[in-house]
Design an enzyme around this catalytic site. Structure first.
Site, mmCIF file in Angstrom:
data_model
loop_
_atom_site.group_PDB
_atom_site.id
_atom_site.type_symbol
_atom_site.label_atom_id
_atom_site.label_comp_id
_atom_site.label_asym_id
_atom_site.label_seq_id
_atom_site.Cartn_x
_atom_site.Cartn_y
_atom_site.Cartn_z
ATOM 1 N N GLU A 1 0.762 -1.287 -0.062
ATOM 2 C CA GLU A 1 0.106 -0.079 0.065
ATOM 3 C C GLU A 1 0.819 1.339 0.027
ATOM 4 O O GLU A 1 0.298 2.134 0.613
ATOM 5 C CB GLU A 1 -1.053 0.022 1.114
ATOM 6 C CG GLU A 1 -1.851 -1.347 1.015
ATOM 7 C CD GLU A 1 -3.026 -1.318 2.110
ATOM 8 O OE1 GLU A 1 -2.954 -0.266 2.995
ATOM 9 O OE2 GLU A 1 -3.790 -2.008 2.030
ATOM 10 N N GLU B 1 -6.300 -7.919 -1.904
ATOM 11 C CA GLU B 1 -7.138 -7.726 -0.592
ATOM 12 C C GLU B 1 -8.559 -7.608 -0.754
ATOM 13 O O GLU B 1 -8.972 -6.171 -0.922
ATOM 14 C CB GLU B 1 -6.457 -6.872 0.415
ATOM 15 C CG GLU B 1 -5.130 -7.232 1.039
ATOM 16 C CD GLU B 1 -4.735 -6.381 2.133
ATOM 17 O OE1 GLU B 1 -5.596 -5.416 2.634
ATOM 18 O OE2 GLU B 1 -3.514 -6.481 2.456
#
Length: 806
Positions: free
Chosen positions: A201, A251
Site C-alpha cells: 500500500e 485484499e
C-alpha cells in the site's frame, strides 16, 4: 494498491535473487515427460506452467495461529484444509520481520513463527503460496512489521530512497528469499510459492516522500504488477499498470478489523460475492484474495494501536478456525461457478451491454463455451430482464452467473449455504475469593533508583524500544500550601494512549484516547499535596504501536507536558525538572507471569470488596475436556494483559465500551497448544481495577446449524444432486442430535427466528429426522416428492431446517 512481483518478472535490486530463481525453471518428471515449472502472466491471468488460471486466495497468518498437534487437535493443517475445501487455490501470508528478528542479527523461526513449516503444510495439501515479504506489511501489526531496532539506525528514513533503510530492507528480503530457495519452496524448484510481494500500500504514503518515494518504488518494484485492495475493486480499480498485465485483487476485505471502543462490523456474504463477481466481470479479474480468510489472534503485544486481540473474527473461518457464518459456503459455491467457466473467462471474447437503467450484462465467449454475468445495481427492486431470449428476475443488488449463457448456476443475493450458531459454555468459574492471589505492582517513588534520569520528558517508544506498553515518569515537587487553601490542579498532556497518575503512591486519575483521535490526551485533575516534597508518578501506556503512515521513525509518543497550578498562581511547568524513568512494570521485568517468575514475589489473598489499579492476579484451572475452542471471559475486568502458562494471549480492554454499551471484546482465545494436560497457570495484570471473581473459562462450539433453501434455487455445484437441497453438517466430530424446526412450505423467518407459514407439509419433521439424526451431515432435497406431495400447489416453496449438533 500494492506492488506484487511475479516469478519471471521480479523487480530489480532488492529482488535480484528472485529474478534469477524464477527465470530458471526447474525440470520435473510427471511420469510422461519433462514439465517446465514456470509462473508468468499475460493480460488475462497468471500463467502457471503455460496455462492461464483463475485463482482464489485467502490470507492466513502463521503468527496469528498455532501449528502444533495437541491431543489430535491441529490448527494450521485444519485451517488450510478448510480453505482448500472452500475452493481456494492459494494461501497468502505476510512475513513478519519483527517476530523473526526482534534483536538485530538474531533470527527466530520457532513455534508459530516457523514460516517454512507453514509453507510446507500448505504445499502438502496441494495449494499455492503467495509470500508477502514486505518487509513493511501494515497488517494492523505493531510497527507495521518493522523491528523497533530499525528505528535506532542512524540517519534512517523508512520506506524511501534512503541508503540506511534500503541496506537493512535488502538484507532481510534476501535472507528470506535465500531461506525459501534453500528449502526448495519456489515454484520453479518444485515448491508452492508462485508470487512474492515487495512493499505494501505504498500509494498511500508516496506523496509524503516526493522524488525519494518515486526512486524507492523504482528500486524496489520497477517491474511489478499493481493490484487492488478494498471492498469494491470491481468499481474502483483503475486497471493494471500495463495492458500486458492481469487484473489482480490482493485484499478483498471480508470484514473490518475491530478496534477497542467500536462494535463489530460484519460484511454480508451477499456483498462479498457481489464484489467478487463484479471484479471478474467488469475488470476481467482472474485473481481474488480474501483478507482475511482466517483472522486469528493477536497474541502478546503484536496488535497495532487500539486494535483488539481478536483479529477478523468475521472472516469465513472465525478466530478459532470454525465455520459458523454462511460466508464460507456461499463463496465456495461462487468459486465453483466461476471455475466451471474458466475457459471462456480466460480465453473468450468479452462484451458488455445494458439490460436496463442500472442493469448490465458481461459476456465471455469462445466458439464452444460461454459465461454471462447479469448485474442488477438497484439496491431495492427486483429487476426483470431478458437475456438471449431468456426471461430472468434479478434480485436487488445481485449478480446472476449463467453457465453456457443459459443456465443460472449462482446468484450472489441468494445464500443457500448453512448458517451456524456459536455457543459459549462456561466450564470453570473463579468466583471463589480463595481462588485468587494478588500482587500489587510497586509504584516508583525514588528517582535515585530509576533506570534513567534526565531533565526532560523522554519520548515513549524511543525509551521502551516497544518491548513493553509501559513507561513510568517520576518527578519530585516541593509544595508550600497557600493560606487561602486553594485547590491544586495537575495537568498532563500525552501522545501515548493511556495515562495513569499517582501522587505520593495514591491513584489520582487517568485518561485514555481512541483510535480516531490521534492527537494529545489530557488529564486535568485536582490533587492533594503535603507540605514539602511530593512524588508524582505517571504511567504512560501504549495500546500498540503505529502500523502505517509516512515517517514512522519520527513519530512522537509519551508524555509531552506536565504542570502544576495552584489557585491563581502562574502555571508551574515540570518538563525540565529531574525526571526518573522505569521501562516496563516490575512484574514484567521479573516475568512473574511465568511459573518460575511467579515465585519471585509475595502473593497475598485478595479483598473481594476492593480491587485496586495496577494489580497482578494469579489462579489455576484444569484443562477443559474435549476438543472445543477454549476462551477466557474477561467481561468483569477492565484493562490489562493475560498470560496462560507464561504465554500471553493478548491485551484486554473490556472497560472501553462500544456505542452499543458492550465491550468490543470480552472473550479471549486460549489455543489448546498453550494448555498443559491438567493444571494451568493464569496470571493477569489489571491496570484499572477489574474484578477477577467474574472471570470464567469457556468453550466455544457450533451447536446449532440451519439451512433455508427454496425450490427455485440453483442446485449446489458441490453435490451430485440435480435439485436444490438443504445441506447440513456438524463440525469438530459432532453429530446431529435433534431437529429443532423443520418446515417444507412457506415457513416464516429464518435461522434465528422462525415459524410455520400458511403452507406446511406435515411430514417435514419426520423426513428431516430420518435423513439427519445421528449423522455428521445430511442432505434433504427441496422437492414435493421428498415430502409426500405438494402441500400447497401454486406457491413457491422452501425448506427451513434448524438442527442441533452434539
Amino acid at each position: 494498491m500494492r506492488e506484487m512481483p511475479i516469478c519471471n518478472m521480479a523487480a530489480a535490486a532488492v529482488l535480484a535473487v528472485l529474478t534469477a530463481l524464477c527465470t530458471s525453471p526447474a525440470a520435473a518428471e510427471d511420469g510422461v515427460g519433462v514439465v517446465q515449472r514456470q509462473v508468468s502472466f499475460d493480460a488475462r491471468a497468471l500463467v502457471v506452467d503455460g496455462t492461464r488460471r483463475v485463482l482464489f486466495a485467502g490470507e492466513m497468518h502463521y503468527a496469528r495461529s498455532t501449528p502444533e498437534i495437541f491431543h489430535k487437535i491441529t490448527m494450521w493443517p485444519a485451517l488450510i484444509a478448510k480453505a482448500k475445501e472452500g475452493g481456494l487455490d492459494v494461501i497468502q501470508t505476510y512475513v513478519f520481520w519483527n517476530v523473526h528478528e526482534p534483536i538485530q542479527g538474531q533470527y527466530n523461526f520457532e513455534g508459530r513463527y516457523d514460516l517454512v513449516k507453514f509453507i510446507k503444510e500448505i504445499q502438502a495439501q496441494g495449494l499455492y503460496v503467495s509470500l508477502r515479504i514486505g518487509p513493511f506489511i501494515e497488517a494492523e501489526w505493531k510497527y507495521g512489521g518493522f523491528p523497533f531496532w530499525l528505528h535506532d539506525i542512524p540517519n534512517i528514513t523508512f520506506r524511501s530512497d534512503n541508503e540506511a533503510f534500503k541496506k537493512y530492507m535488502q538484507r532481510f528480503v534476501t535472507d528470506i528469499v535465500n531461506m525459501m530457495k534453500q528449502e526448495g519452496l519456489y515454484y520453479p524448484q518444485g515448491g508452492p510459492i508462485i508470487t512474492s510481494q515487495i512493499e505494501n500500500e505504498y500509494q498511500m504514503v508516496e506523496p509524503a516522500f516526493g522524488s525519494s518515494g518515486q526512486r524507492y518504488v523504482s528500486w524496489a518494484a520497477a517491474m511489478a504488477i499493481n493490484t487492488c485492495n478494498g471492498l469494491i475493486c470491481g468499481e474502483t480499480f483503475v486497471g493494471p499498470n500495463s495492458p500486458n498485465k492481469p487484473a489482480l485483487w490482493t485484499e478483498n476485505w471480508t470484514s473490518r478489523y475491530l478496534i477497542y471502543g467500536n462494535d463489530t462490523k460484519l460484511r454480508s456474504p451477499e456483498d462479498i460475492a457481489f464484489a467478487v463477481a463484479l471484479f471478474i466481470a467488469r475488470k476481467n479479474g482472474s485473481y481474488v484474495s480474501y483478507y482475511m480468510y482466517h483472522g486469528g489472534t493477536n497474541f502478546g503485544r503484536f496488535a497495532s494501536s487500539y486494535v483488539t486481540t481478536s483479529y477478523y473474527d468475521g472472516a469465513p473461518l472465525d478466530e478459532y478456525g470454525m465455520i459458523w457464518r454462511p460466508t464460507w459456503g456461499h463463496l465456495r459455491e461462487l468459486h465453483a461457478a466461476i471455475k466451471m467457466s474458466s475457459e471462456p473467462l480466460l480465453s473468450g471474447t468479452y462484451s458488455n451491454f445494458s439490460l436496463g437503467q442500472v442493469q448490465e450484462a458481461h459476456v465471455f465467449e469462445t466458439d464452444s463455451r460461454c459465461v454471462a454475468f447479469l448485474v442488477n445495481f438497484d439496491p431495492y427492486q427486483i429487476s426483470k430482464v431478458v437475456f438471449r431470449n431468456i426471461s430472468l428476475q434479478l434480485a436487488p443488488k445481485s449478480i446472476s452467473i449463467l453457465a453456457n449463457c443459459n443456465q443460472v448456476v449462482f446468484e450472489t443475493a441468494k445464500v443457500n449455504a448453512q448458517h451456524g450458531s456459536r455457543t459459549v459454555q462456561e466450564v470453570q468459574s473463579f468466583n471463589d475469593v480463595n481462588t485468587w492471589k494478588a500482587f500489587k505492582e510497586p509504584i516508583p517513588q525514588d528517582i535515585s533508583k530509576a533506570m534513567y534520569t534526565g531533565n526532560q520528558l523522554f519520548e515513549h517508544l524511543s525509551t521502551t524500544k516497544d518491548e513493553t506498553d509501559y513507561l513510568w515518569y517520576t518527578v519530585g515537587y516541593e509544595y508550600s500550601p497557600s493560606d487561602d487553601g486553594q485547590l491544586v490542579l495537575l495537568n498532563v498532556e500525552s501522545r501515548a494512549h493511556v495515562v495513569h497518575a499517582f501522587v505520593n503512591n495514591e491513584y489520582v486519575g487517568g485518561v485514555h484516547g481512541n483510535h480516531e483521535e490521534r492527537g494529545s490526551i489530557i488529564l486535568n485533575t485536582h490533587i492533594s499535596l503535603k507540605e514539602g516534597l511530593n512524588t508524582i508518578s505517571l504511567l504512560s501506556v501504549m495500546v500498540g504501536s503505529p502500523d502505517s503512515g509516512a515517517h514512522m521513525e519520527s513519530r512522537i509518543f509519551g508524555i509531552r507536558k506536565v504542570s502544576i497550578k495552584q489557585g491563581q498562581q502562574p502555571e508551574h511547568v515540570l518538563n525540565n525538572e529531574l525526571w526518573g524513568y522505569q521501562v516496563g512494570l516490575f512484574g514484567e521485568n521479573n516475568s512473574i507471569y511465568t511459573q518460575e517468575g511467579s515465585n519471585k514475589v509475595e502473593w497475598t489473598s485478595i479483598n473481594n470488596l476492593t480491587y485496586h489499579p495496577l494489580t497482578w492476579y494469579k489462579a489455576t484451572f484444569p484443562t477443559p475436556a474435549g476438543t472445543d475452542a477454549v476462551t477466557l471471559n474477561l467481561a468483569g475486568m477492565s484493562k490489562g494483559e493475560v498470560w496462560i502458562n507464561g504465554e500471553s494471549i493478548g491485551r484486554y480492554w473490556v472497560s472501553f465500551k462500544a456505542p452499543s454499551g458492550n465491550p468490543s471484546q470480552s472473550l479471549y482465545h486460549i489455543p489448546r497448544q498453550f494448555l498443559n494436560p491438567q493444571d494451568n497457570l493464569l496470571i493477569l495484570f489489571e491496570e484499572m481495577g477489574g474484578n477477577p471473581q467474574q472471570i470464567t473459562v469457556n468453550t466455544v462450539s457450533i451447536t446449532k446449524v440451519c439451512g433455508n433453501v427454496d425450490e427455485l434455487s440453483a442446485p449446489s455445484l458441490q453435490s451430485e444432486e440435480k435439485e436444490p437441497a438443504v445441506h447440513l453438517w456438524c463440525q469438530e466430530g459432532k453429530y446431529i442430535s435433534a431437529v429443532e424446526f423443520a418446515s417444507y412450505g412457506n415457513p416464516v423467518g429464518g435461522c434465528t427466528s422462525f415459524g410455520f407459514g400458511s403452507c406446511h407439509a406435515g411430514s417435514s419433521e419426520s423426513v428431516v429426522k430420518q435423513a439427519c439424526i445421528g449423522k455428521s451431515g445430511c442432505s434433504i432435497p427441496v422437492t414435493p416428492a421428498k415430502f409426500g406431495g405438494d402441500p400447497c400447489p401454486g406457491i413457491q416453496k422452501s425448506l427451513l431446517v434448524v438442527a442441533s449438533c452434539r
